[in-house]
Design a protein around this motif. Structure first.
Motif, PDB file in Angstrom:
ATOM      1  N   ARG A  32      60.481 -21.780  46.894  1.00 20.96           N
ATOM      2  CA  ARG A  32      59.021 -21.747  46.397  1.00 20.96           C
ATOM      3  C   ARG A  32      59.030 -23.017  45.408  1.00 20.96           C
ATOM      4  O   ARG A  32      59.781 -23.401  44.628  1.00 20.96           O
ATOM      5  CB  ARG A  32      58.896 -20.541  45.321  1.00 20.96           C
ATOM      6  N   PRO A  33      57.681 -23.455  45.225  1.00 24.32           N
ATOM      7  CA  PRO A  33      57.550 -24.485  44.417  1.00 24.32           C
ATOM      8  C   PRO A  33      57.544 -23.883  42.967  1.00 24.32           C
ATOM      9  O   PRO A  33      57.551 -22.767  42.511  1.00 24.32           O
ATOM     10  CB  PRO A  33      56.014 -24.872  44.514  1.00 24.32           C
ATOM     11  N   PRO A  34      57.832 -24.805  41.980  1.00 20.47           N
ATOM     12  CA  PRO A  34      58.006 -24.537  40.425  1.00 20.47           C
ATOM     13  C   PRO A  34      56.850 -24.038  40.078  1.00 20.47           C
ATOM     14  O   PRO A  34      55.704 -23.964  40.505  1.00 20.47           O
ATOM     15  CB  PRO A  34      58.382 -26.009  39.967  1.00 20.47           C
ATOM     16  N   GLY A  35      56.989 -23.164  39.000  1.00 21.21           N
ATOM     17  CA  GLY A  35      55.748 -22.610  38.186  1.00 21.21           C
ATOM     18  C   GLY A  35      55.037 -23.648  37.597  1.00 21.21           C
ATOM     19  O   GLY A  35      55.146 -24.721  37.420  1.00 21.21           O
ATOM     20  N   ALA A  36      53.899 -22.995  36.948  1.00 20.52           N
ATOM     21  CA  ALA A  36      53.091 -23.956  36.042  1.00 20.52           C
ATOM     22  C   ALA A  36      53.601 -23.808  34.573  1.00 20.52           C
ATOM     23  O   ALA A  36      53.882 -23.019  34.210  1.00 20.52           O
ATOM     24  CB  ALA A  36      51.554 -23.199  36.124  1.00 20.52           C
ATOM     25  N   ILE A  63      63.461 -29.698  37.866  1.00 22.16           N
ATOM     26  CA  ILE A  63      62.319 -30.399  38.078  1.00 22.16           C
ATOM     27  C   ILE A  63      62.650 -31.858  37.922  1.00 22.16           C
ATOM     28  O   ILE A  63      63.459 -32.632  36.930  1.00 22.16           O
ATOM     29  CB  ILE A  63      61.362 -30.320  36.717  1.00 22.16           C
ATOM     30  N   ARG A  64      61.809 -32.725  38.803  1.00 23.46           N
ATOM     31  CA  ARG A  64      62.338 -34.024  39.026  1.00 23.46           C
ATOM     32  C   ARG A  64      61.140 -34.795  38.016  1.00 23.46           C
ATOM     33  O   ARG A  64      61.605 -35.878  37.399  1.00 23.46           O
ATOM     34  CB  ARG A  64      61.836 -34.369  40.572  1.00 23.46           C
ATOM     35  N   LYS A  76      49.517 -39.947  34.204  1.00 28.12           N
ATOM     36  CA  LYS A  76      50.701 -40.177  33.840  1.00 28.12           C
ATOM     37  C   LYS A  76      51.797 -39.271  34.622  1.00 28.12           C
ATOM     38  O   LYS A  76      51.429 -38.051  34.957  1.00 28.12           O
ATOM     39  CB  LYS A  76      50.887 -39.649  32.325  1.00 28.12           C
ATOM     40  N   GLU A  77      52.928 -39.761  34.694  1.00 28.51           N
ATOM     41  CA  GLU A  77      53.940 -39.197  35.359  1.00 28.51           C
ATOM     42  C   GLU A  77      55.351 -39.399  34.571  1.00 28.51           C
ATOM     43  O   GLU A  77      55.683 -40.778  34.283  1.00 28.51           O
ATOM     44  CB  GLU A  77      54.460 -39.665  36.912  1.00 28.51           C
ATOM     45  N   VAL A  78      56.054 -38.388  34.206  1.00 24.70           N
ATOM     46  CA  VAL A  78      56.982 -38.549  33.165  1.00 24.70           C
ATOM     47  C   VAL A  78      58.425 -37.926  33.675  1.00 24.70           C
ATOM     48  O   VAL A  78      58.114 -36.788  34.639  1.00 24.70           O
ATOM     49  CB  VAL A  78      56.946 -37.986  31.823  1.00 24.70           C
ATOM     50  N   PRO A  79      59.562 -38.106  33.546  1.00 22.61           N
ATOM     51  CA  PRO A  79      60.907 -37.481  34.057  1.00 22.61           C
ATOM     52  C   PRO A  79      60.832 -36.197  33.840  1.00 22.61           C
ATOM     53  O   PRO A  79      60.159 -35.558  32.852  1.00 22.61           O
ATOM     54  CB  PRO A  79      61.985 -38.176  33.382  1.00 22.61           C
ATOM     55  N   GLY A  80      61.297 -35.266  34.585  1.00 25.22           N
ATOM     56  CA  GLY A  80      61.705 -33.980  34.351  1.00 25.22           C
ATOM     57  C   GLY A  80      62.042 -33.395  33.053  1.00 25.22           C
ATOM     58  O   GLY A  80      62.212 -32.448  32.635  1.00 25.22           O
ATOM     59  N   SER A  81      63.066 -34.497  32.239  1.00 29.02           N
ATOM     60  CA  SER A  81      63.611 -34.254  31.287  1.00 29.02           C
ATOM     61  C   SER A  81      62.543 -34.075  29.973  1.00 29.02           C
ATOM     62  O   SER A  81      62.890 -34.069  28.566  1.00 29.02           O
ATOM     63  CB  SER A  81      64.783 -34.911  30.733  1.00 29.02           C
ATOM     64  N   ASP A 104      59.449 -30.350  41.825  1.00 25.34           N
ATOM     65  CA  ASP A 104      60.827 -30.201  41.769  1.00 25.34           C
ATOM     66  C   ASP A 104      61.672 -31.354  42.535  1.00 25.34           C
ATOM     67  O   ASP A 104      60.977 -32.391  42.980  1.00 25.34           O
ATOM     68  CB  ASP A 104      61.233 -28.583  42.340  1.00 25.34           C
ATOM     69  N   LYS A 105      62.965 -31.288  42.428  1.00 24.74           N
ATOM     70  CA  LYS A 105      63.819 -32.395  43.107  1.00 24.74           C
ATOM     71  C   LYS A 105      63.769 -32.198  44.458  1.00 24.74           C
ATOM     72  O   LYS A 105      64.245 -33.263  45.183  1.00 24.74           O
ATOM     73  CB  LYS A 105      65.220 -32.301  42.462  1.00 24.74           C
TER      74      LYS A 105
END
Length: 325
Positions: A32-36, A63-64, A76-81, A104-105
């Motif tokens: 499944r895809p990640p949640g919101a 999360i990627r 914007k796009e930021v790392p999963g951390s 996700d990854k």
């Protein structure tokens, strides 16, 4: 003929129902895809910027990236951390709506978060006067991974738009100008912290920092969980001199590690600061050692964590210039 048409119609309806049941749910492989993302907030940082924060999504395989949207547009796009970002180049005196989505990854994109809104203040021409220093700051530990901070409000000839919270020399949090208290999370147990607060106005003028408040979180932390791993060190010769080649896996933390300190022979030798998107899976760096062969060195590395403190050192490696691997 009517019976055939009825069967075809029923089959189409069944296929449509099947499609609607699987859309947005599990993939064909059952994943499944990640949640919101939850806990999303947005606050104006200046007349042209908004600070967006959210709570990390827990999922496998991890999360990627997080994608931040202004209305329907990804900005914007930021790392999963990471779990916060400043959205800039906005218009003054304008209301914006933001949502956050997790990818996700494996590349699956989750649904958008609840929409939040923020209004940038109006711009003030030729405002060069910074706000006053915020009043005395106080704080206390709230468990082993959070602290509660409060301070007296600053003043400005126009308005205080936001307050920036710093740990050491690193900005780690931001709140709206109408707030004089906050809770900072994502800290480490058994760690000494030093926090200061600065006020910001609509023209991005910053006040002087408050005097620091020093707080220690309870518990213990030997630093192993925050140290770079898979650390490797080799040397190579180029242009008549030897160079040290390093590689490592960045520490897994609740945020982005963009700064590293390299220690050579027991002393800080150099600092490495990444701009843009710091490496997440593997990092490399090379620097000059000298022209002489047969010189031995000890080297290790550590990163500055999102909470503003230095993480644990990596394992120490030894190298000798000119030695054969």
């Amino acid at each position: 003929m009517r019976r055939v048409l009825a069967l075809v119609s029923a089959l189409c309806a069944a296929l449509a129902l099947l499609s609607s049941c699987t859309w947005g749910g599990a993939d064909g492989d059952g994943a499944r895809p990640p949640g919101a993302p939850s806990g999303v907030t947005a606050a104006a940082g200046s007349a042209t910027s908004v600070h967006v924060m959210w709570t990390a999504v827990s999922t496998e395989p991890g999360i990627r990236v997080y994608e931040v949207y202004r209305g329907p547009t990804k900005v914007k796009e930021v790392p999963g951390s990471a779990h916060m970002v400043d959205v800039t180049m906005l218009k003054p005196a304008t209301t914006y709506a933001f949502t956050v989505r997790a990818r996700d990854k494996d590349g699956r994109l989750g649904p958008p978060s609840k929409e939040v809104r923020a209004t940038t203040p109006r711009a003030v021409a030729a405002d060069r006067a910074a706000p006053t220093r915020p009043g005395k700051i106080a704080g206390r530990a709230v468990g082993s991974r959070a602290v509660q901070l409060s301070w007296a409000a600053a003043t400005d000839d126009r308005d205080v738009v936001s307050y920036d919270i710093h740990q050491g020399g690193t900005k780690i949090h931001s709140v709206g100008g109408n707030q004089t208290a906050t809770v900072v999370t994502g800290l480490r147990p058994g760690t000494h912290y030093s926090f200061t607060v600065r006020a910001r106005d609509a023209a991005d003028n910053l006040s002087p920092a408050t005097a620091p408040v020093r707080i220690s979180t309870p518990g213990t932390d030997d630093g192993r969980g925050t140290a770079p791993t898979a650390f490797r060190a080799t040397t190579h010769r180029a242009d008549g001199a030897y160079h040290l080649d390093l590689s490592w896996v960045p520490p897994r933390t609740d945020g982005v590690v963009a700064e590293y300190q390299i220690q050579l022979d027991g002393r800080a030798a150099t600092s490495l600061v990444y701009g843009g998107n710091p490496p997440r899976d593997k990092a490399t760096y090379s620097f000059y050692l000298g022209p002489e062969s047969g010189v031995g060195h000890r080297v290790r590395i550590r990163g500055r964590l999102p909470d503003g403190t230095w993480g644990g050192f990596s394992a120490e490696r030894t190298v000798t210039t000119g030695a054969r691997g």
